[in-house]
Design a protein around this motif. Structure first.
Motif, mmCIF file in Angstrom:
data_model
loop_
_atom_site.group_PDB
_atom_site.id
_atom_site.type_symbol
_atom_site.label_atom_id
_atom_site.label_comp_id
_atom_site.label_asym_id
_atom_site.label_seq_id
_atom_site.Cartn_x
_atom_site.Cartn_y
_atom_site.Cartn_z
ATOM 1 N N ARG A 183 -39.986 16.220 -12.416
ATOM 2 C CA ARG A 183 -41.427 16.395 -12.060
ATOM 3 C C ARG A 183 -42.087 15.074 -12.451
ATOM 4 O O ARG A 183 -42.067 14.642 -13.597
ATOM 5 N N LEU A 217 -33.802 22.584 -19.145
ATOM 6 C CA LEU A 217 -33.039 23.406 -18.989
ATOM 7 C C LEU A 217 -32.603 23.425 -17.661
ATOM 8 O O LEU A 217 -31.237 23.624 -17.074
ATOM 9 N N THR A 218 -33.238 23.046 -16.440
ATOM 10 C CA THR A 218 -32.603 22.991 -14.947
ATOM 11 C C THR A 218 -32.546 21.649 -14.529
ATOM 12 O O THR A 218 -31.745 21.509 -13.214
ATOM 13 N N GLY A 219 -32.730 20.506 -15.369
ATOM 14 C CA GLY A 219 -32.730 19.250 -14.708
ATOM 15 C C GLY A 219 -33.529 18.822 -13.504
ATOM 16 O O GLY A 219 -33.331 17.594 -13.071
ATOM 17 N N GLU A 220 -34.599 19.554 -13.202
ATOM 18 C CA GLU A 220 -35.721 19.261 -12.235
ATOM 19 C C GLU A 220 -36.426 18.136 -12.838
ATOM 20 O O GLU A 220 -36.943 18.221 -13.780
ATOM 21 N N ASP A 268 -36.955 18.529 -16.591
ATOM 22 C CA ASP A 268 -36.880 19.763 -17.284
ATOM 23 C C ASP A 268 -35.539 19.956 -18.011
ATOM 24 O O ASP A 268 -34.385 19.613 -17.366
#
Length: 506
Positions: free
Chosen positions: A158, A153-156, A151
Motif C-alpha cells: 500500500r 500478513l498478506t504481503g499487500e 502488510d
C-alpha cells in the motif's frame, strides 16, 4: 462574516498588507480598506471576543443605512487592453488618456488615470525573488512521490503519502507519511508539524488541495471550514497559493524535491511493514537533513531556525487542536439534524433552518449564524435519535414526560388495584409505550373521584378484563363497580377458567 474575520486576522494577527489581503481573500483592495476602516471605527481588533457572533459583528460594521447617497463611481477602461497598447511604438499614457476622456468626459483626470494604470501594472506577474521574513510563513504540500508499505500478513503493498512543511526563512523542514490526503490526515499533519517546530508561524501557504481549499480561485478562494478552524486555534493565517502558480510556494517545492532526494532516496532499499515504522525512519533522516550544513550559508537549517526564526514565531497554545469536521445541515421537521447516521436535536424554533455542525470524536455541536445552539455527546451505537427536553415544543415535552414508570408511580399513589390495572393495560400491548395513551386516559377518569371508588372501579375492570379507556369509562358511567358480580344459583361467583363470561361476546 467569515471573510471579514479572515481580513481582520490577516491584518491584525499576521500584519499583512491590504494589497496581499485583497489578493488572497479575493476582494478589492478598497473593500479591504473599507472593512479595516469600519473595524477601526467600531473598535474591533484581533482576536475577537468570543461572545461576538456574526450578527453582532454585522451590526457593528454595517449599521442601518442612512439616506445619504454613495460615493461616485467613474467608468474604468480595459486596463489589460491599454497595457497591450502601450507596447506599440509611439503610444503614451497621454494619448491613451485623451482617447479615454473623449469617450468618458466625466471620468478620471490624467493624474489619477496614470496612477491607476501604474497600479494595474504592479499587479501583473513579474518573476521576483521572494524574501521571507523570519517566522512569517510556512509552506505546506504533499510530495508527488509515495512510499510503499507492506502488510506483514498478506504481503499487500500500500502506498503512503508524504506531507512536507518548510519554514520560509530558515528552510527547517518537517515531513511525515500518512495513508491519504484526506482532511483528518491533512489536519493531523499540521498539528504534528507545529509540535515539531515548537512554535507557530504567522501564515500558512498551502497548495490548493481539496482538504485545505474548497474552491480554488485567484479571485475568491474558499477555505475548508475545518482547516480554517484549525488555523484559528493556532492563531495563524492561511494564504493559498494561486492555482497553477508553483512560484508562489517555491520554498516548499524546493523542500519537497530535497526531501524526496534526501529522505526517500536514502530509504528506497528499506522495506516498511507499518506506517509507524516508516515515520520513525523519516524522522531519523529528517534530523540528519535539518542538521546538515547548507553550503551557501555555512550553517544548518536547525541552527538558522534557532538563531533567527524561533523567537519571531508565535508560541503554541496549551492544547493541541482537536480534529473537528464542519458540515452544513438542514434542520428536519422533527427538529433534529443528522451527523454520521445519528440524529441530534436543536431548538424547535430552527425548523428547516440551515446550520453548521461541528463533529469531534466526543461531541456534536450545532451552530446557527455563528452562535452555538446545541451540544451533544457523540454516539456511535444505540438509538438513532438523541433529544434534549429543552429543545422540544411544550406539548411534545409534556407527552414525553409520561413514561410507563411515571404512570405506575401515579397509579400506586391511588392504590394497589389502580396500579395493577395500569400494569395490566401496559402488559396487554406488544410494547409498553403503546399503552401510555390508554393509561393517561384511565388516570384522567379518576381525577375528582375518591380513591376508594377508583380502587373499586380498577378491581371491577381487572375482574372483567376491561383493559381500555372506554371500558373503564363505561364502568364509571353505569356504576358497575357498585353492582355485585354475577353469581350462580348456589351463590358462588360465576368466575372460572372454563366459563367464557360476558366479555367474550364483546
Amino acid at each position: 462574516m467569515r471573510r471579514i474575520r479572515q481580513v481582520l486576522q490577516l491584518h491584525f494577527g499576521a500584519r499583512t498588507s491590504a494589497r496581499v489581503i485583497a489578493r488572497e481573500v479575493g476582494v478589492g483592495r478598497s473593500t479591504v480598506q473599507d472593512y479595516l476602516a469600519r473595524a477601526g471605527a467600531a473598535g474591533l481588533g484581533w482576536p475577537l471576543a468570543p461572545e461576538l457572533t456574526d450578527a453582532a459583528i454585522e451590526q457593528l460594521l454595517f449599521p442601518a443605512p442612512s439616506c445619504k447617497s454613495g460615493a461616485r463611481r467613474y467608468p474604468e477602461p480595459d486596463w489589460g487592453a491599454l497595457a497591450r497598447e502601450m507596447k506599440r511604438p509611439g503610444v503614451s499614457l497621454m494619448i491613451l488618456w485623451e482617447e479615454y476622456a473623449a469617450v468618458h468626459p466625466q471620468g478620471y483626470g490624467y493624474s489619477r488615470f496614470c496612477e491607476l494604470f501604474r497600479a494595474f501594472e504592479r499587479r501583473l506577474s513579474p518573476t521576483m525573488r521572494q524574501t521571507h521574513v523570519a517566522g512569517h510563513k510556512a509552506f505546506v504540500d504533499y510530495s508527488g512521490k509515495k512510499v510503499p508499505i507492506v502488510d506483514p500478513l498478506t504481503g499487500e503493498v500500500r502506498l503512503a503519502e508524504i506531507f512536507v512543511g518548510v519554514l520560509g526563512a530558515s528552510n527547517l523542514t518537517y515531513a511525515e507519511a500518512s495513508w491519504t490526503q484526506s482532511l483528518p490526515d491533512w489536519i493531523g499533519a499540521h498539528v504534528r508539524m507545529f509540535r515539531f517546530y515548537g512554535a507557530v508561524p504567522r501564515l500558512l501557504v498551502p497548495d490548493n488541495l481539496k482538504s485545505g481549499v474548497t474552491k480554488a480561485s485567484f479571485y475568491d478562494p474558499e477555505l475548508n471550514r475545518t482547516y480554517g478552524s484549525m488555523a484559528a486555534h493556532y492563531g495563524v493565517g492561511i494564504l493559498p497559493a494561486r492555482p497553477n502558480k508553483p512560484k508562489d510556494k517555491a520554498a516548499v517545492e524546493a523542500g519537497v524535491r530535497f526531501a524526496q532526494g534526501y529522505i526517500l532516496g536514502r530509504l528506497r532499499h528499506l522495506t516498511f511493514f507499518s506506517l509507524a515504522e516508516c515515520n520513525a525512519a523519516i524522522a531519523a533522516a529528517l534530523e540528519r537533513m535539518n542538521d546538515r550544513e547548507m553550503r551557501r550559508l555555512g550553517v544548518s537549517r536547525r541552527q538558522l531556525f534557532e538563531a533567527v526564526e524561533r523567537a519571531a514565531m508565535q508560541s503554541l497554545p496549551e492544547q493541541d487542536y482537536e480534529y473537528a469536521e464542519w458540515r452544513l445541515a438542514r434542520v428536519g421537521l422533527d427538529y433534529h439534524v443528522e451527523v454520521a447516521g445519528f440524529c441530534y436535536s436543536v431548538p424547535h424554533a430552527l425548523l428547516r433552518e440551515q446550520v453548521d455542525t461541528r463533529a469531534t470524536a466526543r461531541t456534536i455541536e450545532v451552530f446557527h449564524r455563528g452562535k452555538r445552539v446545541a451540544a451533544h455527546l457523540r454516539h456511535y451505537a444505540g438509538p438513532r435519535h438523541h433529544t434534549q427536553p429543552e429543545h422540544m415544543p411544550s406539548a411534545h415535552r409534556r407527552y414525553a414526560e409520561w413514561t410507563p414508570e411515571r404512570l405506575q408511580r401515579q397509579a400506586r399513589d391511588i392504590g394497589p388495584s389502580t396500579e395493577a390495572l395500569i400494569l395490566a393495560v401496559l402488559a396487554r400491548r406488544p410494547h409498553p409505550e403503546q399503552g401510555v395513551r390508554s393509561c393517561l386516559g384511565v388516570l384522567r377518569l379518576f381525577r375528582g373521584i375518591a380513591a376508594a371508588r377508583a380502587e373499586a372501579v380498577s378491581s371491577r375492570a381487572i375482574e372483567i378484563g376491561a383493559l381500555s379507556h372506554d371500558s373503564v369509562a363505561s364502568i364509571l358511567k353505569h356504576r358497575l363497580d357498585q353492582k355485585a358480580s354475577p353469581q350462580a344459583a348456589d351463590g358462588t361467583p360465576l368466575l372460572h377458567d372454563n366459563i367464557r363470561g360476558s366479555r367474550y361476546f364483546h
